[in-house]
Write a protein that holds these residues in place. Structure first.
Motif, PDB file in Angstrom:
ATOM      1  N   VAL A   1       0.871  -1.175   0.000  1.00  0.00           N
ATOM      2  CA  VAL A   1       0.000   0.000   0.000  1.00  0.00           C
ATOM      3  C   VAL A   1       0.909   1.226   0.000  1.00  0.00           C
ATOM      4  CG1 VAL A   1      -1.783   1.252   1.264  1.00  0.00           C
ATOM      5  CG2 VAL A   1      -1.761  -1.243   1.262  1.00  0.00           C
ATOM      6  N   PRO A   2       0.744   2.141  -0.946  1.00  0.00           N
ATOM      7  CA  PRO A   2       1.616   3.312  -0.964  1.00  0.00           C
ATOM      8  C   PRO A   2       1.388   4.205   0.246  1.00  0.00           C
ATOM      9  CG  PRO A   2      -0.138   3.560  -2.571  1.00  0.00           C
ATOM     10  CD  PRO A   2      -0.228   2.166  -2.018  1.00  0.00           C
ATOM     11  N   GLY A   3       2.479   4.764   0.730  1.00  0.00           N
ATOM     12  CA  GLY A   3       2.401   5.657   1.884  1.00  0.00           C
ATOM     13  C   GLY A   3       2.083   7.073   1.451  1.00  0.00           C
ATOM     14  N   PRO A   4       2.159   8.010   2.381  1.00  0.00           N
ATOM     15  CA  PRO A   4       1.861   9.405   2.040  1.00  0.00           C
ATOM     16  C   PRO A   4       2.964   9.978   1.148  1.00  0.00           C
ATOM     17  CG  PRO A   4       2.661   9.259   4.283  1.00  0.00           C
ATOM     18  CD  PRO A   4       2.493   7.846   3.784  1.00  0.00           C
ATOM     19  N   MET A   5       2.612  11.009   0.388  1.00  0.00           N
ATOM     20  CA  MET A   5       3.567  11.641  -0.509  1.00  0.00           C
ATOM     21  C   MET A   5       4.613  12.399   0.288  1.00  0.00           C
ATOM     22  SD  MET A   5       1.225  13.021  -3.712  1.00  0.00           S
ATOM     23  CE  MET A   5       2.131  14.508  -3.687  1.00  0.00           C
ATOM     24  N   GLY A   6       5.829  12.410  -0.236  1.00  0.00           N
ATOM     25  CA  GLY A   6       6.896  13.162   0.397  1.00  0.00           C
ATOM     26  C   GLY A   6       6.876  14.611  -0.078  1.00  0.00           C
ATOM     27  N   PRO A   7       7.818  15.422   0.406  1.00  0.00           N
ATOM     28  CA  PRO A   7       7.851  16.824  -0.014  1.00  0.00           C
ATOM     29  C   PRO A   7       8.287  16.933  -1.471  1.00  0.00           C
ATOM     30  CG  PRO A   7       9.748  16.318   1.350  1.00  0.00           C
ATOM     31  CD  PRO A   7       8.858  15.115   1.385  1.00  0.00           C
ATOM     32  N   GLN A   8       7.864  18.012  -2.120  1.00  0.00           N
ATOM     33  CA  GLN A   8       8.196  18.228  -3.518  1.00  0.00           C
ATOM     34  C   GLN A   8       9.662  18.615  -3.638  1.00  0.00           C
ATOM     35  OE1 GLN A   8       5.678  20.993  -5.475  1.00  0.00           O
ATOM     36  NE2 GLN A   8       6.698  20.827  -7.440  1.00  0.00           N
ATOM     37  N   GLY A   9      10.319  18.110  -4.684  1.00  0.00           N
ATOM     38  CA  GLY A   9      11.733  18.398  -4.891  1.00  0.00           C
ATOM     39  C   GLY A   9      11.956  19.787  -5.464  1.00  0.00           C
ATOM     40  N   ALA A  10      13.222  20.195  -5.487  1.00  0.00           N
ATOM     41  CA  ALA A  10      13.581  21.512  -6.012  1.00  0.00           C
ATOM     42  C   ALA A  10      13.408  21.522  -7.527  1.00  0.00           C
ATOM     43  CB  ALA A  10      15.028  21.833  -5.653  1.00  0.00           C
ATOM     44  N   PRO A  11      13.040  22.686  -8.105  1.00  0.00           N
ATOM     45  CA  PRO A  11      12.873  22.734  -9.563  1.00  0.00           C
ATOM     46  C   PRO A  11      14.226  22.583 -10.260  1.00  0.00           C
ATOM     47  CG  PRO A  11      12.646  24.933  -8.619  1.00  0.00           C
ATOM     48  CD  PRO A  11      12.739  23.979  -7.478  1.00  0.00           C
ATOM     49  N   GLY A  12      14.213  22.052 -11.463  1.00  0.00           N
ATOM     50  CA  GLY A  12      15.439  21.839 -12.223  1.00  0.00           C
ATOM     51  C   GLY A  12      15.938  23.122 -12.869  1.00  0.00           C
ATOM     52  N   ASN A  13      17.173  23.081 -13.382  1.00  0.00           N
ATOM     53  CA  ASN A  13      17.768  24.248 -14.046  1.00  0.00           C
ATOM     54  C   ASN A  13      17.147  24.446 -15.418  1.00  0.00           C
ATOM     55  OD1 ASN A  13      19.481  24.577 -11.890  1.00  0.00           O
ATOM     56  ND2 ASN A  13      21.117  23.355 -12.801  1.00  0.00           N
ATOM     57  N   GLN A  14      17.061  25.737 -15.834  1.00  0.00           N
ATOM     58  CA  GLN A  14      16.531  26.069 -17.146  1.00  0.00           C
ATOM     59  C   GLN A  14      17.579  25.725 -18.192  1.00  0.00           C
ATOM     60  OE1 GLN A  14      13.486  27.250 -17.862  1.00  0.00           O
ATOM     61  NE2 GLN A  14      13.906  27.302 -20.023  1.00  0.00           N
ATOM     62  N   GLY A  15      17.176  25.099 -19.267  1.00  0.00           N
ATOM     63  CA  GLY A  15      18.110  24.744 -20.330  1.00  0.00           C
ATOM     64  C   GLY A  15      18.526  25.958 -21.155  1.00  0.00           C
ATOM     65  N   ASN A  16      19.609  25.834 -21.919  1.00  0.00           N
ATOM     66  CA  ASN A  16      20.098  26.931 -22.772  1.00  0.00           C
ATOM     67  C   ASN A  16      19.224  27.065 -24.006  1.00  0.00           C
ATOM     68  OD1 ASN A  16      22.208  27.318 -21.019  1.00  0.00           O
ATOM     69  ND2 ASN A  16      23.623  26.013 -22.152  1.00  0.00           N
TER      70      ASN A  16
END
Length: 94
Positions: free
Chosen positions: A34-49
């Motif tokens: 059974v899946p547990g609760p969701m974890g915190p959201q990760g940091a956004p990724g870098n913008q590409g060139n």
């Protein structure tokens, strides 16, 4: 003869009843995850060139103007005839 048949039937029954019976083993069902609760959201990724815009290609040259054809011969004069066009009759009404 009847006694012999009766005695052999009794012994066969006792002999078969004394045999070891196989033990039925029930395999437990696999555990359901059974899946547990969701974890915190990760940091956004870098913008590409941003990619470079391509170079505009050369414009092609305009083609040469074609030569003018030679003038045709003058026709002979026509006959003095009169053409009369008669309109077709319309369909009669009933």
């Amino acid at each position: 003869m009847n006694r012999l048949l009766a005695i052999s039937t009794v012994f066969a029954t006792l002999f078969l009843a004394a045999c070891e019976k196989p033990v039925v083993v029930n395999v437990p069902a696999p555990p359901v995850s059974v899946p547990g609760p969701m974890g915190p959201q990760g940091a956004p990724g870098n913008q590409g060139n941003q990619g470079n815009t391509g170079i505009t290609g050369d414009t092609g040259s305009t083609g040469s103007t074609g030569s003018t054809g030679s003038t045709g011969a003058t026709g002979r004069p026509g006959d003095p005839a009169t053409v009369i066009v008669i309109p077709s009759a319309s369909t009669p009404t009933n």
